[in-house]
Design a protein around this motif. Structure first.
Motif, PDB file in Angstrom:
ATOM      1  N   LEU A   7       0.836  -1.212   0.000  1.00  9.77           N
ATOM      2  CA  LEU A   7       0.000   0.000   0.000  1.00  9.77           C
ATOM      3  C   LEU A   7       0.868   1.259   0.000  1.00  9.77           C
ATOM      4  O   LEU A   7       1.613   1.526   0.930  1.00  9.77           O
ATOM      5  CB  LEU A   7      -0.934  -0.002   1.217  1.00  9.77           C
ATOM      6  CG  LEU A   7      -1.933  -1.163   1.294  1.00  9.77           C
ATOM      7  CD1 LEU A   7      -2.827  -1.027   2.524  1.00  9.77           C
ATOM      8  CD2 LEU A   7      -2.793  -1.268   0.038  1.00  9.77           C
ATOM      9  N   LYS A   8       0.739   2.001  -1.103  1.00  4.84           N
ATOM     10  CA  LYS A   8       1.447   3.280  -1.232  1.00  4.84           C
ATOM     11  C   LYS A   8       0.431   4.408  -1.104  1.00  4.84           C
ATOM     12  O   LYS A   8       0.756   5.504  -0.691  1.00  4.84           O
ATOM     13  CB  LYS A   8       2.048   3.415  -2.642  1.00  4.84           C
ATOM     14  CG  LYS A   8       3.086   2.398  -3.006  1.00  4.84           C
ATOM     15  CD  LYS A   8       3.460   2.565  -4.484  1.00  4.84           C
ATOM     16  CE  LYS A   8       4.647   1.706  -4.854  1.00  4.84           C
ATOM     17  NZ  LYS A   8       5.035   1.857  -6.263  1.00  4.84           N
ATOM     18  N   GLY A   9      -0.766   4.138  -1.522  1.00  2.00           N
ATOM     19  CA  GLY A   9      -1.749   5.178  -1.788  1.00  2.00           C
ATOM     20  C   GLY A   9      -1.786   5.312  -3.295  1.00  2.00           C
ATOM     21  O   GLY A   9      -0.737   5.526  -3.898  1.00  2.00           O
ATOM     22  N   ASP A 156       8.717  -6.219 -10.798  1.00  2.00           N
ATOM     23  CA  ASP A 156       8.763  -7.370  -9.901  1.00  2.00           C
ATOM     24  C   ASP A 156       8.843  -6.879  -8.452  1.00  2.00           C
ATOM     25  O   ASP A 156       9.871  -6.374  -8.019  1.00  2.00           O
ATOM     26  CB  ASP A 156       9.993  -8.224 -10.246  1.00  2.00           C
ATOM     27  CG  ASP A 156      10.091  -9.452  -9.356  1.00  2.00           C
ATOM     28  OD1 ASP A 156       9.118  -9.718  -8.611  1.00  2.00           O
ATOM     29  OD2 ASP A 156      11.129 -10.127  -9.402  1.00  2.00           O
ATOM     30  N   HIS A 157       7.735  -7.005  -7.711  1.00  2.00           N
ATOM     31  CA  HIS A 157       7.708  -6.542  -6.325  1.00  2.00           C
ATOM     32  C   HIS A 157       8.100  -7.641  -5.348  1.00  2.00           C
ATOM     33  O   HIS A 157       8.030  -7.425  -4.134  1.00  2.00           O
ATOM     34  CB  HIS A 157       6.310  -6.020  -5.972  1.00  2.00           C
ATOM     35  CG  HIS A 157       6.014  -4.653  -6.505  1.00  2.00           C
ATOM     36  ND1 HIS A 157       6.826  -3.569  -6.273  1.00  2.00           N
ATOM     37  CD2 HIS A 157       4.995  -4.180  -7.264  1.00  2.00           C
ATOM     38  CE1 HIS A 157       6.306  -2.493  -6.848  1.00  2.00           C
ATOM     39  NE2 HIS A 157       5.200  -2.838  -7.471  1.00  2.00           N
ATOM     40  N   SER A 158       8.488  -8.816  -5.854  1.00  2.00           N
ATOM     41  CA  SER A 158       8.801  -9.912  -4.926  1.00  2.00           C
ATOM     42  C   SER A 158      10.008  -9.572  -4.054  1.00  2.00           C
ATOM     43  O   SER A 158      10.123 -10.065  -2.937  1.00  2.00           O
ATOM     44  CB  SER A 158       9.016 -11.228  -5.692  1.00  2.00           C
ATOM     45  OG  SER A 158      10.142 -11.100  -6.534  1.00  2.00           O
ATOM     46  N   VAL A 164       1.863  -7.137  -5.695  1.00  4.70           N
ATOM     47  CA  VAL A 164       1.456  -6.013  -6.545  1.00  4.70           C
ATOM     48  C   VAL A 164       1.262  -4.794  -5.649  1.00  4.70           C
ATOM     49  O   VAL A 164       0.979  -4.950  -4.455  1.00  4.70           O
ATOM     50  CB  VAL A 164       0.158  -6.406  -7.318  1.00  4.70           C
ATOM     51  CG1 VAL A 164      -1.043  -6.562  -6.393  1.00  4.70           C
ATOM     52  CG2 VAL A 164      -0.174  -5.452  -8.457  1.00  4.70           C
ATOM     53  N   CYS A 165       1.450  -3.582  -6.193  1.00 11.43           N
ATOM     54  CA  CYS A 165       1.186  -2.397  -5.373  1.00 11.43           C
ATOM     55  C   CYS A 165      -0.109  -1.731  -5.841  1.00 11.43           C
ATOM     56  O   CYS A 165      -0.680  -2.115  -6.849  1.00 11.43           O
ATOM     57  CB  CYS A 165       2.376  -1.434  -5.379  1.00 11.43           C
ATOM     58  SG  CYS A 165       2.464  -0.385  -6.839  1.00 11.43           S
ATOM     59  N   ASP A 166      -0.545  -0.717  -5.104  1.00 12.71           N
ATOM     60  CA  ASP A 166      -1.860  -0.117  -5.379  1.00 12.71           C
ATOM     61  C   ASP A 166      -1.785   1.142  -6.230  1.00 12.71           C
ATOM     62  O   ASP A 166      -2.771   1.836  -6.397  1.00 12.71           O
ATOM     63  CB  ASP A 166      -2.573   0.194  -4.054  1.00 12.71           C
ATOM     64  CG  ASP A 166      -1.796   1.182  -3.200  1.00 12.71           C
ATOM     65  OD1 ASP A 166      -0.611   1.427  -3.496  1.00 12.71           O
ATOM     66  OD2 ASP A 166      -2.363   1.706  -2.220  1.00 12.71           O
ATOM     67  N   THR A 169       0.340   4.374 -11.338  1.00 12.68           N
ATOM     68  CA  THR A 169       1.501   4.753 -12.135  1.00 12.68           C
ATOM     69  C   THR A 169       2.525   3.619 -12.170  1.00 12.68           C
ATOM     70  O   THR A 169       3.397   3.595 -13.020  1.00 12.68           O
ATOM     71  CB  THR A 169       2.188   6.026 -11.587  1.00 12.68           C
ATOM     72  OG1 THR A 169       2.552   5.782 -10.234  1.00 12.68           O
ATOM     73  CG2 THR A 169       1.280   7.224 -11.663  1.00 12.68           C
ATOM     74  N   CYS A 170       2.406   2.658 -11.236  1.00 15.77           N
ATOM     75  CA  CYS A 170       3.359   1.543 -11.199  1.00 15.77           C
ATOM     76  C   CYS A 170       2.669   0.246 -11.616  1.00 15.77           C
ATOM     77  O   CYS A 170       3.083  -0.401 -12.559  1.00 15.77           O
ATOM     78  CB  CYS A 170       3.932   1.421  -9.795  1.00 15.77           C
ATOM     79  SG  CYS A 170       4.996   0.004  -9.545  1.00 15.77           S
ATOM     80  N   CYS A 171       1.603  -0.139 -10.930  1.00 15.42           N
ATOM     81  CA  CYS A 171       0.891  -1.394 -11.227  1.00 15.42           C
ATOM     82  C   CYS A 171      -0.500  -1.087 -11.780  1.00 15.42           C
ATOM     83  O   CYS A 171      -0.638  -0.745 -12.928  1.00 15.42           O
ATOM     84  CB  CYS A 171       0.850  -2.267  -9.980  1.00 15.42           C
ATOM     85  SG  CYS A 171       2.467  -2.972  -9.576  1.00 15.42           S
ATOM     86  N   GLN A 172      -1.533  -1.204 -10.985  1.00 13.82           N
ATOM     87  CA  GLN A 172      -2.877  -0.808 -11.415  1.00 13.82           C
ATOM     88  C   GLN A 172      -3.612  -0.214 -10.218  1.00 13.82           C
ATOM     89  O   GLN A 172      -3.308  -0.534  -9.075  1.00 13.82           O
ATOM     90  CB  GLN A 172      -3.643  -1.992 -12.017  1.00 13.82           C
ATOM     91  CG  GLN A 172      -3.813  -3.186 -11.087  1.00 13.82           C
ATOM     92  CD  GLN A 172      -4.440  -4.396 -11.781  1.00 13.82           C
ATOM     93  OE1 GLN A 172      -4.899  -4.309 -12.905  1.00 13.82           O
ATOM     94  NE2 GLN A 172      -4.452  -5.525 -11.096  1.00 13.82           N
TER      95      GLN A 172
END
Ligand SMILES: [Zn+2]
Length: 432
Positions: A7-9, A156-158, A164-166, A169-172
């Motif tokens: 969670l980034k926002g 790759d966030h592993s 996956v992030c929220d 601009t990076c994932c979805q």
């Protein structure tokens, strides 16, 4: 199936936080770590890192706090949690989630992960990515992509310990739970339950964008290699540009792009959308005022720096003009020459090219797409006086385009056919 979401926002890029406030929306919070396991006597906690440890305070009991030395799990019986993320003393995000939170200290800051059921996550993405008014088959295609992307994001966030992030601009885009999901949206999730796109037995890279402006693009013409920065990246067989209708002769030449832009009624599946074409007008003053600063800033960012090549002088002089020197199969700008009085700057890759036009005067973060051409006006002395950028589409245009999927669904195409059209060679599989 459970996944971990960093969670980034949404829309933000910082993964590590200075603190988080967690509130249970029903009942008390249950906190556990390897060493302790306790129901917390309250519904609200404030959490922040201190050295390698996690400090938990309760607003109801000032002065009292608990210390956790390893990963901390926070959950409620109902599963519904509200949280506020902080950067310094500033609140950067507030959201409602369903699932279990995992908190870790990393580099003196707090990593906030949500352990979520994959289907619950897909619900959150669906409402963020497509309007509820969309045709059910277009929404089903998007639900399959949301699931697939969670299992194989491009980044790759592993390494950070999650799937996956929220951040869109990076994932979805993922904004947490939505109690107000429509009956149609619920049916979409239910009818596509567990369905993902695979290629060679593995989840495919399910890139998608909002509007492709009449033609989608090859993956390699928009993206660089994440490890080596090679651009164009190696091609992916199932992410190839396809025409979305009738296109002018000579496409994707600049002349054909101009013709397509000017057609009163383009015969493509995405032309119904307001984002099919756009224009942005820049005066020479506003370009002179901002472009060199924007480029300086972008050169400090690892994701842009390799794609900005300065002239020998290393200086950004007065802007004389712009020219797209390389295009992809959809006409996307892969390379842009910015001619200045101190030499030519070469900008590669659509996201970089879109970003150099970022302009605070115009409240513009970047151009809507890289499928662009220019009208450049000169004054009596031959100096640049204004530039109009004309563009087709919104987003990178690789893979499924949401407006195209909607157009096809309205023509009667079912979601599996929509998916095999945008990702040829992939297979619809089921995960449990
Ligand atoms: Zn991400």
């Amino acid at each position: 199936m459970k996944i971990l979401v960093g969670l980034k926002g949404p829309g933000l890029s910082e993964l590590r936080h200075s603190g988080v406030k967690i509130e249970s929306l029903a009942g008390s919070l249950e906190l556990s770590s390897k060493s302790t396991n306790a129901t917390y006597p309250g519904a609200i906690i404030n959490v922040h890192p201190q050295g390698d440890e996690i400090i938990v305070e309760s607003p109801g009991n000032p002065g009292e706090h608990r210390v956790y030395k390893d990963e901390l799990k926070v959950e409620t019986r109902s599963g519904n949690i509200k949280l506020l993320l902080y950067s310094g003393n500033r609140q950067v995000h507030s959201g409602q989630y369903s699932g279990r939170l995992l908190l870790k200290v990393d580099g003196g800051k707090l990593l906030v992960l949500l352990e979520s059921d994959l289907e619950v996550y897909v619900r959150g993405v669906l409402r963020s990515e497509v309007p509820a008014s969309y045709h059910i088959e277009a929404m089903k295609a998007q639900a399959v992509l949301a699931r697939t992307y969670a299992l194989r994001p491009r980044i790759d966030h592993s390494v950070d310990g999650f799937n996956v992030c929220d951040s869109f601009t990076c994932c979805q885009a993922f904004n947490g739970v939505d109690p107000a999901l429509t009956a149609g949206q619920k049916a979409v999730i239910e009818e596509t339950k567990g369905k993902v796109l695979t290629y060679d037995g593995k989840p495919a890279l399910a890139l998608f964008s909002a509007n492709a402006g009449g033609h989608t693009e090859d993956y390699s013409n928009c993206f660089s290699n994440l490890k080596t920065n090679k651009f164009p990246d190696d091609p992916l067989p199932y992410l190839k540009g396809i025409p979305e209708g009738k296109l002018p002769h000579g496409f994707p030449s600049e002349a054909a792009l101009r013709q397509l832009w000017a057609l009163p009624k383009p015969e493509t599946v995405d032309a119904w959308s307001a984002t099919f074409r756009w224009q942005a007008h820049f005066t020479a003053d506003t370009l002179e005022g901002h472009m060199h600063h924007v480029i300086e800033t972008l050169r400090k960012e690892a994701q842009f720096a390799p794609f900005i090549v300065a002239p020998e002088s290393q200086k950004f002089g007065h802007i004389q003009g712009f020219e797209v020197t390389r295009r992809g199969v959809s006409g996307v700008a892969m390379e842009l020459a910015i001619r200045t009085s101190t030499g030519t700057w070469t900008i590669a890759k659509e996201l970089t090219i879109r970003s150099v036009f970022g302009n605070p005067d115009m409240k513009l973060k970047r151009l809507r797409s890289g499928r662009i051409f220019f009208d450049q006006q000169k004054d009596k002395l031959g100096m640049l006086s204004a530039v109009t950028v004309f563009g087709l589409g919104f987003g990178h245009g690789v893979g499924l385009q949401q407006n195209g999927a909607q157009g096809l669904a309205l023509q009667g195409m079912p979601f599996d056919k929509i998916l095999s059209r945008y990702y040829p060679g992939t297979v619809l599989s089921t995960v449990h």
